[in-house]
Motif scaffolding. Structure first.
Motif, PDB file in Angstrom:
ATOM      1  N   LEU A 146       0.832  -1.203   0.000  1.00 46.69           N
ATOM      2  CA  LEU A 146       0.000   0.000   0.000  1.00 46.69           C
ATOM      3  C   LEU A 146       0.869   1.256   0.000  1.00 46.69           C
ATOM      4  O   LEU A 146       0.616   2.203  -0.758  1.00 46.69           O
ATOM      5  N   GLY A 147       1.885   1.279   0.850  1.00 46.78           N
ATOM      6  CA  GLY A 147       2.773   2.437   0.905  1.00 46.78           C
ATOM      7  C   GLY A 147       3.566   2.632  -0.367  1.00 46.78           C
ATOM      8  O   GLY A 147       3.786   3.764  -0.808  1.00 46.78           O
ATOM      9  N   LEU A 148       3.978   1.524  -0.978  1.00 47.12           N
ATOM     10  CA  LEU A 148       4.752   1.602  -2.218  1.00 47.12           C
ATOM     11  C   LEU A 148       3.891   2.088  -3.377  1.00 47.12           C
ATOM     12  O   LEU A 148       4.305   2.951  -4.159  1.00 47.12           O
ATOM     13  N   SER A 149       2.669   1.558  -3.495  1.00 45.27           N
ATOM     14  CA  SER A 149       1.832   1.857  -4.659  1.00 45.27           C
ATOM     15  C   SER A 149       1.110   3.186  -4.545  1.00 45.27           C
ATOM     16  O   SER A 149       1.267   4.078  -5.398  1.00 45.27           O
ATOM     17  N   TYR A 204       2.793   6.588  -6.542  1.00 42.19           N
ATOM     18  CA  TYR A 204       1.807   7.519  -7.080  1.00 42.19           C
ATOM     19  C   TYR A 204       2.341   8.953  -7.057  1.00 42.19           C
ATOM     20  O   TYR A 204       2.249   9.677  -8.052  1.00 42.19           O
ATOM     21  N   ASN A 205       2.902   9.379  -5.920  1.00 37.18           N
ATOM     22  CA  ASN A 205       3.440  10.736  -5.841  1.00 37.18           C
ATOM     23  C   ASN A 205       4.623  10.935  -6.778  1.00 37.18           C
ATOM     24  O   ASN A 205       4.763  11.991  -7.398  1.00 37.18           O
ATOM     25  N   LEU A 206       5.478   9.922  -6.897  1.00 32.36           N
ATOM     26  CA  LEU A 206       6.634  10.014  -7.786  1.00 32.36           C
ATOM     27  C   LEU A 206       6.189  10.207  -9.227  1.00 32.36           C
ATOM     28  O   LEU A 206       6.663  11.111  -9.931  1.00 32.36           O
ATOM     29  N   PHE A 207       5.236   9.375  -9.689  1.00 28.42           N
ATOM     30  CA  PHE A 207       4.767   9.469 -11.071  1.00 28.42           C
ATOM     31  C   PHE A 207       3.930  10.725 -11.297  1.00 28.42           C
ATOM     32  O   PHE A 207       4.043  11.388 -12.332  1.00 28.42           O
ATOM     33  N   PHE A 208       3.075  11.066 -10.322  1.00 28.05           N
ATOM     34  CA  PHE A 208       2.172  12.204 -10.485  1.00 28.05           C
ATOM     35  C   PHE A 208       2.946  13.520 -10.578  1.00 28.05           C
ATOM     36  O   PHE A 208       2.745  14.311 -11.504  1.00 28.05           O
ATOM     37  N   PHE A 209       3.849  13.753  -9.626  1.00 32.57           N
ATOM     38  CA  PHE A 209       4.626  14.989  -9.656  1.00 32.57           C
ATOM     39  C   PHE A 209       5.605  15.003 -10.830  1.00 32.57           C
ATOM     40  O   PHE A 209       5.885  16.063 -11.399  1.00 32.57           O
ATOM     41  N   LEU A 228      -2.278   3.725 -12.663  1.00 33.75           N
ATOM     42  CA  LEU A 228      -2.150   2.304 -12.336  1.00 33.75           C
ATOM     43  C   LEU A 228      -1.698   2.108 -10.892  1.00 33.75           C
ATOM     44  O   LEU A 228      -2.129   1.160 -10.222  1.00 33.75           O
ATOM     45  N   SER A 229      -0.852   2.993 -10.394  1.00 35.90           N
ATOM     46  CA  SER A 229      -0.407   2.900  -8.996  1.00 35.90           C
ATOM     47  C   SER A 229      -1.573   3.099  -8.041  1.00 35.90           C
ATOM     48  O   SER A 229      -1.703   2.378  -7.048  1.00 35.90           O
ATOM     49  N   TRP A 230      -2.446   4.080  -8.363  1.00 32.61           N
ATOM     50  CA  TRP A 230      -3.593   4.319  -7.484  1.00 32.61           C
ATOM     51  C   TRP A 230      -4.603   3.177  -7.575  1.00 32.61           C
ATOM     52  O   TRP A 230      -5.213   2.799  -6.566  1.00 32.61           O
ATOM     53  N   VAL A 231      -4.786   2.623  -8.758  1.00 33.45           N
ATOM     54  CA  VAL A 231      -5.671   1.462  -8.906  1.00 33.45           C
ATOM     55  C   VAL A 231      -5.137   0.296  -8.080  1.00 33.45           C
ATOM     56  O   VAL A 231      -5.896  -0.399  -7.392  1.00 33.45           O
ATOM     57  N   ALA A 232      -3.816   0.091  -8.132  1.00 34.59           N
ATOM     58  CA  ALA A 232      -3.207  -0.975  -7.335  1.00 34.59           C
ATOM     59  C   ALA A 232      -3.438  -0.744  -5.850  1.00 34.59           C
ATOM     60  O   ALA A 232      -3.779  -1.675  -5.105  1.00 34.59           O
ATOM     61  N   SER A 244       1.173   4.832   5.302  1.00 38.74           N
ATOM     62  CA  SER A 244       1.848   6.132   5.298  1.00 38.74           C
ATOM     63  C   SER A 244       3.270   6.020   5.834  1.00 38.74           C
ATOM     64  O   SER A 244       4.195   6.660   5.318  1.00 38.74           O
ATOM     65  N   LEU A 245       3.456   5.201   6.873  1.00 38.27           N
ATOM     66  CA  LEU A 245       4.799   5.022   7.424  1.00 38.27           C
ATOM     67  C   LEU A 245       5.721   4.344   6.417  1.00 38.27           C
ATOM     68  O   LEU A 245       6.890   4.724   6.267  1.00 38.27           O
ATOM     69  N   TRP A 246       5.205   3.345   5.710  1.00 43.24           N
ATOM     70  CA  TRP A 246       5.993   2.701   4.661  1.00 43.24           C
ATOM     71  C   TRP A 246       6.321   3.705   3.551  1.00 43.24           C
ATOM     72  O   TRP A 246       7.468   3.790   3.089  1.00 43.24           O
ATOM     73  N   GLY A 247       5.303   4.462   3.116  1.00 44.78           N
ATOM     74  CA  GLY A 247       5.532   5.454   2.065  1.00 44.78           C
ATOM     75  C   GLY A 247       6.541   6.506   2.492  1.00 44.78           C
ATOM     76  O   GLY A 247       7.392   6.936   1.699  1.00 44.78           O
ATOM     77  N   LEU A 248       6.460   6.928   3.756  1.00 45.58           N
ATOM     78  CA  LEU A 248       7.405   7.903   4.286  1.00 45.58           C
ATOM     79  C   LEU A 248       8.830   7.355   4.256  1.00 45.58           C
ATOM     80  O   LEU A 248       9.781   8.072   3.909  1.00 45.58           O
ATOM     81  N   LEU A 249       8.976   6.085   4.606  1.00 53.54           N
ATOM     82  CA  LEU A 249      10.300   5.450   4.573  1.00 53.54           C
ATOM     83  C   LEU A 249      10.851   5.427   3.157  1.00 53.54           C
ATOM     84  O   LEU A 249      12.016   5.789   2.926  1.00 53.54           O
TER      85      LEU A 249
END
Length: 313
Positions: free
Chosen positions: A92-95, A100-105, A186-190, A211-216
């Motif tokens: 969840l944090g990765l996708s 998502y933020n990496l691709f979107f921005f 696709l990341s958000w769908v995942a 969120s903690l995983w995504g933050l890491l």
């Protein structure tokens, strides 16, 4: 008191597959779209002062602190995860957060926001198709019609009623920016589909761990920018925007979105994202004094009709 007659087996099956969307849950999902719409305005302020990955890190740093506090206040802390839950929340944090933020921005840095929004408008349809193929979710003809009507309304708002100009724009070369925004979808769908498999966790716990995983992941990817920035010297508007996008655009919105998936499934929840560009336009008109066009009102009405059709029993 007499016992009410049981539903036929077919009716019980349909009722199981089509759970009711309560008015409270509908309000939460509408507010989720409003908060995400406001995040575009806050994001513009943040992006003007911070590198993109550092901006995303700041958002989820604020969100993670708040989420941990919410988890301890409302649920007495975070549960210990088993191996499957660790992998699921990491996914969840990765996708939905890091990728998502990496691709979107990354896409916003290469193509106009309007062109980006046109691709994002495909999110509910792609989610519904993926839920049908991967999870076997069932949508009837009226619900598919609702998804289509909501997407049409969203597109009308985004292109300001100028379909010819939008088609000319989309017919240009498909470059790196377009590829990145497709990967963001696709990341958000995942993220949406993976959320279904994490339903053994509460929405607060699942969102906090994600969120903690995504933050890491963001801390690893943006370590140089994070360490070199003068965080104390940032303008107060940047801090207010970070708090808004972290508290409302992440904590409240992600928890309610997850609750929607748990309540009515990924496809019917995702259709509410058609209200995001509409809320962004309306908030821009109120906060930035941008004009409200007739196409925005028509598109907004169609999106609301589409959301209602998709979730009406």
């Amino acid at each position: 008191m007499t016992r009410p007659p049981e539903l036929p087996q077919h009716a019980r099956t349909v009722a199981t597959k089509q759970p009711k969307l309560t008015s409270v849950m509908a309000l939460k999902l509408v507010l989720t779209a409003v908060f995400w719409g406001g995040s575009f305005i806050a994001g513009k302020i943040i992006a003007a002062s911070l590198p993109l990955m550092a901006a995303a890190f700041g958002r989820f740093f604020v969100a993670s602190i708040l989420l941990v506090g919410v988890a301890y206040h409302s649920e007495g802390g975070l549960p210990r995860l088993n191996r499957k839950q660790i992998l699921t929340t990491a996914a969840l944090g990765l996708s939905g957060i890091f990728l998502y933020n990496l691709f979107f921005f990354g896409a916003l840095a290469r193509i106009p926001a309007g062109r980006t929004a046109l691709f994002i408008a495909l999110n509910p349809v792609v989610t519904a198709l993926a839920a049908r193929l991967v999870l076997g979710d069932h949508l009837n003809a009226r619900q598919w019609l609702g998804i289509g009507v909501a997407m049409l309304g969203s597109v009308i708002v985004i292109v300001k009623g100028d379909f010819a100009g939008a088609w000319h724009d989309l017919s240009q070369a498909f470059g790196i920016g377009e590829m990145l925004i497709c990967l963001a979808v696709l990341s958000w769908v995942a993220y949406t589909l993976i959320s279904r498999t994490a339903l053994s966790l509460s929405p607060i716990a699942a969102t906090t761990y994600a969120s903690l995983w995504g933050l890491l992941f963001m801390a690893i990817g943006a370590a140089d920018d994070i360490l070199s920035l003068d965080w104390i010297g940032l303008d107060w508007q940047v801090w207010v925007s970070l708090f808004y996008i972290g508290a409302l655009g992440t904590v409240a919105a992600f928890i309610w979105y997850y609750q929607g998936i748990k309540a009515v499934g990924p496809a019917r929840t995702a259709v509410f994202t058609n209200l995001v560009p509409i809320s962004a336009v309306l908030l821009s008109a109120v906060l930035l004094d941008e004009p409200i066009l007739i196409s925005m009102l028509i598109g907004g009405a169609l999106s609301l009709i589409g959301v209602s059709l998709t979730n009406r029993r």
